[in-house]
Design a protein around this motif. Structure first.
Motif, PDB file in Angstrom:
ATOM      1  N   ARG A   1      16.402 -61.358  19.585  1.00  0.00           N
ATOM      2  CA  ARG A   1      16.494 -62.422  18.561  1.00  0.00           C
ATOM      3  C   ARG A   1      15.118 -62.953  18.182  1.00  0.00           C
ATOM      4  O   ARG A   1      14.845 -63.228  17.004  1.00  0.00           O
ATOM      5  CB  ARG A   1      17.375 -63.556  19.090  1.00  0.00           C
TER       6      ARG A   1
ATOM      7  N   ALA B   1      13.670 -62.558  14.507  1.00  0.00           N
ATOM      8  CA  ALA B   1      13.350 -63.777  13.755  1.00  0.00           C
ATOM      9  C   ALA B   1      11.963 -63.683  13.142  1.00  0.00           C
ATOM     10  O   ALA B   1      11.735 -64.120  12.006  1.00  0.00           O
ATOM     11  CB  ALA B   1      13.461 -64.995  14.680  1.00  0.00           C
TER      12      ALA B   1
ATOM     13  N   LEU C   1      20.082 -66.855  11.837  1.00  0.00           N
ATOM     14  CA  LEU C   1      19.510 -65.562  12.158  1.00  0.00           C
ATOM     15  C   LEU C   1      20.389 -64.408  11.648  1.00  0.00           C
ATOM     16  O   LEU C   1      19.889 -63.407  11.147  1.00  0.00           O
ATOM     17  CB  LEU C   1      19.308 -65.445  13.673  1.00  0.00           C
TER      18      LEU C   1
END
Length: 520
Positions: A448, A452, A468
């Motif tokens: 993640r 991102a 996200l």
């Protein structure tokens, strides 16, 4: 010269292409100049001559022609061998090439040789970390020897000192605080000494011809003091009390009370008592002083006006009671000082028999109140202070060894460890603990954060599913598909994998998703 055995010629052989006769150990290359002798193969019996025709497809030594462009030095014909024309036969299959070390032939399996089991490899010898008896003895013999020496020394000292150590004022003790020297001097003067440890026995032995010596009147209980008081009143002999305090005087000599301790040890008689005037200056001052208003009492060796030796008249004819404020004149270490020996001999040798009463703890159960003390009451007061000091020392040690409160200090690692090794080690720990949930969380959290950064999502919202997922889905060339494992929400925020295979698949899908976003 004996020639080598040869095989019959091949039927297809021509005069211009005659094969080289076979030598013992067929298939072995002929050594070239400069090359060491070839290692002989296993010894085999030479074949017997056979005149039968050989079939056309019979096996013959294979002659290998070296490849083109490879130069082979010409071999010199060995003496007694026919010269071979044409191609030089090469080494047979399984034979090492010239110039290389020839491995030794395998040893023939003899009787008793273990046969390896098919499929079993050569295992390493098992290494044991357990200590054997010899190693245990080598490590422990020093400690055992030290313990044995200490035990022998303790037994020897106990055996040597068992007959000499009895206690303070004991006529059998030769210690500095014993009284054996005084007992020997009394024995030389014809005085018989009898040692007793029971108050009833001491009172029964008292009489007109005896001197009763009580070495520690304060150790007596009420029944013991009552027995000694009866002996004082009825025996008609002498009773000598050594350093009695107010506790013992209340029953043994009610008309006497103490006046504190003397300031000087050696004092002058300063009294008309013949025993004191004959002895002269003596060490009676290292003890208590007494005072009395009893008529007929005689006080000697005064300190600040109060005597340290007091003689009280008895209730029966010829009897008296002597209060000696210090035991120094009776001890071995002080007997030869000043007039101590003369004073002690006159006080204890006035009668032909001496009853030496040594109060002990075994004589105490007759005293009822002494049995009512609890265990804590029997502990000396000094132990409480010692425990308090131990607690204080433990608290200081805890503060000294406790965690320091302050900023962390960075230190260089003694060994540089590669990141891959750290990652593999942590992965093995996860696998050993079956922590698939933790491993999946770490994989998804790292994915993640990287996604991102690629999708332009702020780091603070990298773990927000709504933000996200939308940003990553917008960067994909194709719409997400749950059937193909490209469901972004399930990949980044899904449940824990059910097994290790699912965990590996999750890692692959995360890598694929990151690769697609990076290349889009």
């Amino acid at each position: 010269m004996t020639g080598h055995p040869t095989q019959p010629p091949h039927p297809d052989a021509t005069p211009g292409n005659t094969p080289e006769p076979a030598t013992p150990g067929q298939g072995t290359p002929t050594p070239t100049p400069g090359q060491g002798p070839a290692t002989p193969p296993e010894a085999t019996a030479p074949p017997a001559p056979d005149n039968r025709p050989t079939p056309a497809n019979a096996l013959q030594p294979a002659a290998t022609t070296p490849p083109a462009g490879t130069g082979t030095p010409a071999q010199q014909p060995a003496p007694g061998r026919p010269h071979t024309t044409g191609a030089t036969p090469g080494p047979a299959a399984g034979t090492p090439a010239p110039g290389t070390a020839t491995p030794p032939p395998p040893a023939a399996a003899g009787p008793g040789t273990p046969t390896p089991t098919p499929g079993q490899g050569k295992g390493k010898a098992a290494t044991s970390t357990a200590l054997g008896p010899a190693q245990l003895w080598a490590r422990a013999r020093g400690l055992l020897l030290a313990l044995a020496v200490l035990l022998v020394a303790a037994v020897a000292l106990a055996g040597l000192q068992a007959g000499d150590h009895h206690g303070r004022l004991d006529p059998r003790s030769a210690d500095r605080d014993g009284s054996r020297a005084l007992a020997r001097l009394l024995e030389e003067r014809g005085v018989t000494t009898r040692v007793v440890t029971n108050a009833e026995e001491a009172a029964a032995a008292a009489g007109p011809r005896t001197t009763l010596l009580v070495t520690d009147p304060d150790l007596l209980g009420a029944p013991q003091r009552s027995a000694i008081r009866s002996a004082i009143d009825l025996s008609g002999g002498r009773t000598l009390l050594v350093a009695p305090t107010a506790t013992a005087l209340a029953e043994l000599a009610p008309a006497v009370h103490t006046k504190g301790f003397a300031r000087r040890r050696d004092l002058d008689p300063a009294c008309p008592l013949p025993t004191a005037t004959t002895a002269g200056r003596a060490g009676t001052g290292d003890g208590l002083r007494y005072a009395t208003d009893l008529p007929g009492a005689t006080g000697c060796y005064p300190s600040d006006g109060h005597p340290t030796l007091l003689v009280l008249p008895g209730t029966t004819r010829g009897g008296d009671t002597v209060l000696l404020g210090s035991d120094q004149p009776l001890l071995n270490r002080h007997l030869a000082e000043e007039g101590n020996a003369s004073l002690a001999l006159q006080l204890l040798g006035s009668r032909p028999e001496l009853v030496w009463y040594l109060p002990t703890l075994a004589d105490m159960p007759a005293d009822g109140p002494a049995q009512d003390k609890s265990l804590l009451e029997l502990v000396p007061s000094g132990w409480y202070w010692a425990l308090l000091q131990l607690f204080a020392a433990a608290a200081l040690a805890a503060l000294w060894r406790a965690r320091r409160l302050g900023p962390l200090v960075t230190e260089d690692l003694p060994v540089a460890i590669r990141a891959s090794e750290t990652t593999e080690g942590r992965a093995r720990l996860y696998r050993k603990a079956a922590a698939r949930d933790r491993a999946a969380d770490v994989l998804r959290a790292a994915a993640r954060e990287r996604l991102a950064a690629l999708a332009g999502v702020p780091p603070a919202q990298a773990h927000d599913p709504a933000v996200l997922t939308a940003a990553v889905s917008a960067r994909l060339p194709e719409p997400p598909d749950a059937a193909t494992g490209r469901d972004v929400t399930t990949l980044l925020f899904g449940p824990t994998p059910a097994d290790d295979a699912a965990l590996v698949a999750l890692a692959d899908h995360l890598d694929a998703l990151e690769r697609e976003v990076r290349t889009s």
